[in-house]
Design a protein around this motif. Structure first.
Motif, PDB file in Angstrom:
ATOM      1  N   VAL A 120       0.843  -1.192   0.000  1.00 18.27           N
ATOM      2  CA  VAL A 120       0.000   0.000   0.000  1.00 18.27           C
ATOM      3  C   VAL A 120       0.883   1.250   0.000  1.00 18.27           C
ATOM      4  N   THR A 121       0.607   2.153  -0.927  1.00 19.71           N
ATOM      5  CA  THR A 121       1.288   3.448  -0.941  1.00 19.71           C
ATOM      6  C   THR A 121       0.326   4.465  -0.344  1.00 19.71           C
ATOM      7  N   PRO A 122       0.641   4.981   0.850  1.00 24.86           N
ATOM      8  CA  PRO A 122      -0.270   5.955   1.457  1.00 24.86           C
ATOM      9  C   PRO A 122      -0.389   7.210   0.590  1.00 24.86           C
ATOM     10  N   LEU A 163      -4.225  13.298   5.757  1.00 20.93           N
ATOM     11  CA  LEU A 163      -3.688  13.354   7.106  1.00 20.93           C
ATOM     12  C   LEU A 163      -3.740  11.953   7.709  1.00 20.93           C
ATOM     13  N   PRO A 164      -2.892  11.647   8.678  1.00 22.42           N
ATOM     14  CA  PRO A 164      -2.976  10.333   9.327  1.00 22.42           C
ATOM     15  C   PRO A 164      -4.370  10.111   9.928  1.00 22.42           C
ATOM     16  N   SER A 165      -4.882   8.910   9.792  1.00 19.46           N
ATOM     17  CA  SER A 165      -6.211   8.573  10.315  1.00 19.46           C
ATOM     18  C   SER A 165      -6.208   8.566  11.831  1.00 19.46           C
ATOM     19  N   ARG A 166      -7.349   8.894  12.396  1.00 19.29           N
ATOM     20  CA  ARG A 166      -7.520   8.813  13.850  1.00 19.29           C
ATOM     21  C   ARG A 166      -8.408   7.630  14.223  1.00 19.29           C
ATOM     22  N   ALA A 167      -9.038   7.043  13.220  1.00 11.96           N
ATOM     23  CA  ALA A 167      -9.898   5.879  13.432  1.00 11.96           C
ATOM     24  C   ALA A 167      -9.861   5.031  12.171  1.00 11.96           C
ATOM     25  N   VAL A 168     -10.116   3.753  12.347  1.00  8.88           N
ATOM     26  CA  VAL A 168     -10.097   2.828  11.217  1.00  8.88           C
ATOM     27  C   VAL A 168     -11.336   1.947  11.274  1.00  8.88           C
ATOM     28  N   TYR A 224      -5.211   0.331   7.606  1.00 10.41           N
ATOM     29  CA  TYR A 224      -4.199   0.406   8.654  1.00 10.41           C
ATOM     30  C   TYR A 224      -2.941   1.144   8.217  1.00 10.41           C
ATOM     31  N   ARG A 225      -2.647   1.158   6.933  1.00 13.66           N
ATOM     32  CA  ARG A 225      -1.426   1.821   6.437  1.00 13.66           C
ATOM     33  C   ARG A 225      -1.495   3.334   6.623  1.00 13.66           C
ATOM     34  N   HIS A 226      -2.704   3.869   6.796  1.00 10.05           N
ATOM     35  CA  HIS A 226      -2.864   5.307   6.982  1.00 10.05           C
ATOM     36  C   HIS A 226      -2.853   5.721   8.450  1.00 10.05           C
ATOM     37  N   LEU A 227      -2.527   4.799   9.349  1.00 10.14           N
ATOM     38  CA  LEU A 227      -2.366   5.134  10.762  1.00 10.14           C
ATOM     39  C   LEU A 227      -0.919   5.511  11.041  1.00 10.14           C
ATOM     40  N   ASP A 228      -0.714   6.446  11.940  1.00  3.71           N
ATOM     41  CA  ASP A 228       0.620   6.798  12.403  1.00  3.71           C
ATOM     42  C   ASP A 228       0.750   6.225  13.811  1.00  3.71           C
ATOM     43  N   PRO A 229       1.473   5.093  13.964  1.00  2.54           N
ATOM     44  CA  PRO A 229       1.534   4.443  15.282  1.00  2.54           C
ATOM     45  C   PRO A 229       2.150   5.305  16.373  1.00  2.54           C
TER      46      PRO A 229
END
Length: 114
Positions: free
Chosen positions: A46-48, A53-58, A76-81
């Motif tokens: 996956v290429t974000p 913006l980074p997701s806050r919920a999935v 999940y690839r769009h989350l910033d851990p």
């Protein structure tokens, strides 16, 4: 003690319990190395989007990983851990009719990854 999702295990500190990985070996690999390889590949594929913006919920599918893994990886690839403080898992009951929501008494969830 049992719940619909599997066995209840005492917590490491003797307190809150952890939810067993009841579908490991059927809906996803129970082998740590194999599961890590599959998840890593799906996420790497996956290429974000650079303009998001980074997701806050999935909201992601939860079927067997061979069916839903590549699709879930896009979410999940769009989350910033580094920005995650708490994880809240909301899912359906597949075995009991609920008129409201049920809250797990578990403090953690076991996985083949540790």
């Amino acid at each position: 003690d049992q719940e619909e999702s599997g066995a209840v295990h005492p917590g490491k500190d003797g307190g809150m319990s952890s939810r067993a990985a009841s579908h490991a070996g059927s809906w996803y690999s129970a082998n740590k190395t194999e599961l890590d390889r599959q998840l890593s590949k799906w996420l790497q594929d996956v290429t974000p989007s650079s303009h998001l913006l980074p997701s806050r919920a999935v909201i992601a599918p939860h079927a067997g990983y061979s069916y839903s893994g590549p699709t879930a990886a896009h979410a999940y690839r769009h989350l910033d851990p580094t920005r995650i403080n708490r994880i809240f898992i909301l899912g359906p009951s597949h075995h009991y009719h609920l008129t409201g929501c049920a809250i797990s008494g578990h403090a953690s969830c076991e996985t083949p990854l540790g």
